[in-house]
Design a protein around this motif. Structure first.
Motif, mmCIF file in Angstrom:
data_model
loop_
_atom_site.group_PDB
_atom_site.id
_atom_site.type_symbol
_atom_site.label_atom_id
_atom_site.label_comp_id
_atom_site.label_asym_id
_atom_site.label_seq_id
_atom_site.Cartn_x
_atom_site.Cartn_y
_atom_site.Cartn_z
ATOM 1 N N GLY A 1 0.774 -1.232 0.000
ATOM 2 C CA GLY A 1 0.000 0.000 0.000
ATOM 3 C C GLY A 1 0.809 1.287 0.000
ATOM 4 O O GLY A 1 0.279 2.337 0.329
ATOM 5 N N LEU A 2 2.090 1.223 -0.360
ATOM 6 C CA LEU A 2 2.929 2.416 -0.405
ATOM 7 C C LEU A 2 3.208 2.786 -1.857
ATOM 8 O O LEU A 2 3.387 1.903 -2.695
ATOM 9 N N ASP A 3 3.256 4.072 -2.132
ATOM 10 C CA ASP A 3 3.466 4.560 -3.487
ATOM 11 C C ASP A 3 4.942 4.490 -3.844
ATOM 12 O O ASP A 3 5.758 5.210 -3.274
ATOM 13 N N PRO A 4 5.317 3.639 -4.806
ATOM 14 C CA PRO A 4 6.734 3.522 -5.174
ATOM 15 C C PRO A 4 7.299 4.791 -5.808
ATOM 16 O O PRO A 4 8.512 4.958 -5.882
ATOM 17 N N ASP A 5 6.421 5.697 -6.254
ATOM 18 C CA ASP A 5 6.886 6.945 -6.861
ATOM 19 C C ASP A 5 6.957 8.092 -5.858
ATOM 20 O O ASP A 5 7.281 9.221 -6.221
ATOM 21 N N ASP A 6 6.633 7.823 -4.603
ATOM 22 C CA ASP A 6 6.708 8.827 -3.539
ATOM 23 C C ASP A 6 7.533 8.230 -2.404
ATOM 24 O O ASP A 6 6.990 7.721 -1.437
ATOM 25 N N PRO A 7 8.860 8.268 -2.540
ATOM 26 C CA PRO A 7 9.716 7.553 -1.585
ATOM 27 C C PRO A 7 9.851 8.246 -0.231
ATOM 28 O O PRO A 7 10.925 8.626 0.191
ATOM 29 N N ALA A 8 8.734 8.424 0.449
ATOM 30 C CA ALA A 8 8.776 9.064 1.761
ATOM 31 C C ALA A 8 8.679 8.057 2.897
ATOM 32 O O ALA A 8 8.831 8.426 4.049
ATOM 33 N N SER A 9 8.404 6.807 2.581
ATOM 34 C CA SER A 9 8.257 5.807 3.627
ATOM 35 C C SER A 9 9.423 4.840 3.622
ATOM 36 O O SER A 9 10.083 4.630 2.613
ATOM 37 N N PHE A 10 9.619 4.263 4.767
ATOM 38 C CA PHE A 10 10.621 3.234 4.988
ATOM 39 C C PHE A 10 9.828 1.968 5.280
ATOM 40 O O PHE A 10 8.875 1.996 6.051
ATOM 41 N N LEU A 11 10.174 0.868 4.658
ATOM 42 C CA LEU A 11 9.411 -0.365 4.827
ATOM 43 C C LEU A 11 10.320 -1.484 5.306
ATOM 44 O O LEU A 11 11.402 -1.696 4.752
ATOM 45 N N LEU A 12 9.864 -2.184 6.326
ATOM 46 C CA LEU A 12 10.508 -3.402 6.807
ATOM 47 C C LEU A 12 9.489 -4.523 6.715
ATOM 48 O O LEU A 12 8.364 -4.388 7.209
ATOM 49 N N LEU A 13 9.874 -5.608 6.074
ATOM 50 C CA LEU A 13 9.053 -6.813 6.038
ATOM 51 C C LEU A 13 9.772 -7.854 6.868
ATOM 52 O O LEU A 13 10.924 -8.190 6.579
ATOM 53 N N ASP A 14 9.119 -8.327 7.918
ATOM 54 C CA ASP A 14 9.739 -9.352 8.751
ATOM 55 C C ASP A 14 8.717 -10.414 9.091
ATOM 56 O O ASP A 14 7.593 -10.396 8.585
ATOM 57 N N GLU A 15 9.096 -11.340 9.945
ATOM 58 C CA GLU A 15 8.218 -12.455 10.283
ATOM 59 C C GLU A 15 6.915 -12.005 10.934
ATOM 60 O O GLU A 15 5.930 -12.730 10.908
ATOM 61 N N ALA A 16 6.868 -10.792 11.480
ATOM 62 C CA ALA A 16 5.656 -10.274 12.104
ATOM 63 C C ALA A 16 4.796 -9.467 11.130
ATOM 64 O O ALA A 16 3.716 -9.026 11.489
ATOM 65 N N GLY A 17 5.287 -9.224 9.916
ATOM 66 C CA GLY A 17 4.490 -8.487 8.936
ATOM 67 C C GLY A 17 5.232 -7.300 8.355
ATOM 68 O O GLY A 17 6.465 -7.272 8.324
#
Length: 140
Positions: free
Chosen positions: A57-73
């Protein structure tokens, strides 16, 4: 690319802004301190990074977020940073104390930095190219 890039590594996948000098410094910091190799990395400008952002759900053309995908989600912004630091173990586990601040306040501070990161820290012309010794740590 891994068969399923959304499947987290044992510590997780960090999706970062590959042209941001600060973000690349963050990746260098993690590579130097993550002796167990818990984290893998994907630049948000790469096909894998774009797909992971969009899938969560994050906009790849608006790089304002940091995303971590781990075993908890999936985790974003200040929660992602706290989880990554705590996941390094040792004294870095103290990062969980940041959760004493309300998430809303932490994320306001994170967003203020994110909006100004190019101005304050600079921008690269192209995404980083990992050196051969670190290539296995990057999702292609």
């Amino acid at each position: 690319m891994a068969d399923r890039p959304e499947a987290p590594a044992p510590g997780g996948i960090v999706v970062f802004d590959g042209v941001c000098a600060l973000c690349n410094g963050w990746v260098d910091f993690l590579l130097a301190r993550d002796a167990r190799g818990r984290y893998r990395f994907a630049a948000m400008q790469s096909p894998a990074g774009r797909a992971l952002l969009a899938r969560h759900g994050l906009d790849p053309d608006d790089p304002a977020s940091f995303l971590l995908l781990d075993e908890a989600g999936a985790h974003t912004d200040s929660d992602a940073i706290v989880r990554v630091l705590a996941g390094l173990g040792g004294p870095w586990r103290a990062a969980v104390l940041a959760r004493l601040l309300p998430r809303r306040l932490r994320d306001v501070l994170y967003r203020a930095l994110a909006r100004r990161r190019y101005r304050w820290f600079g921008r690269r012309d192209a995404c980083r190219v990992p050196d051969p010794a670190q290539r296995h740590r990057f999702v292609e």
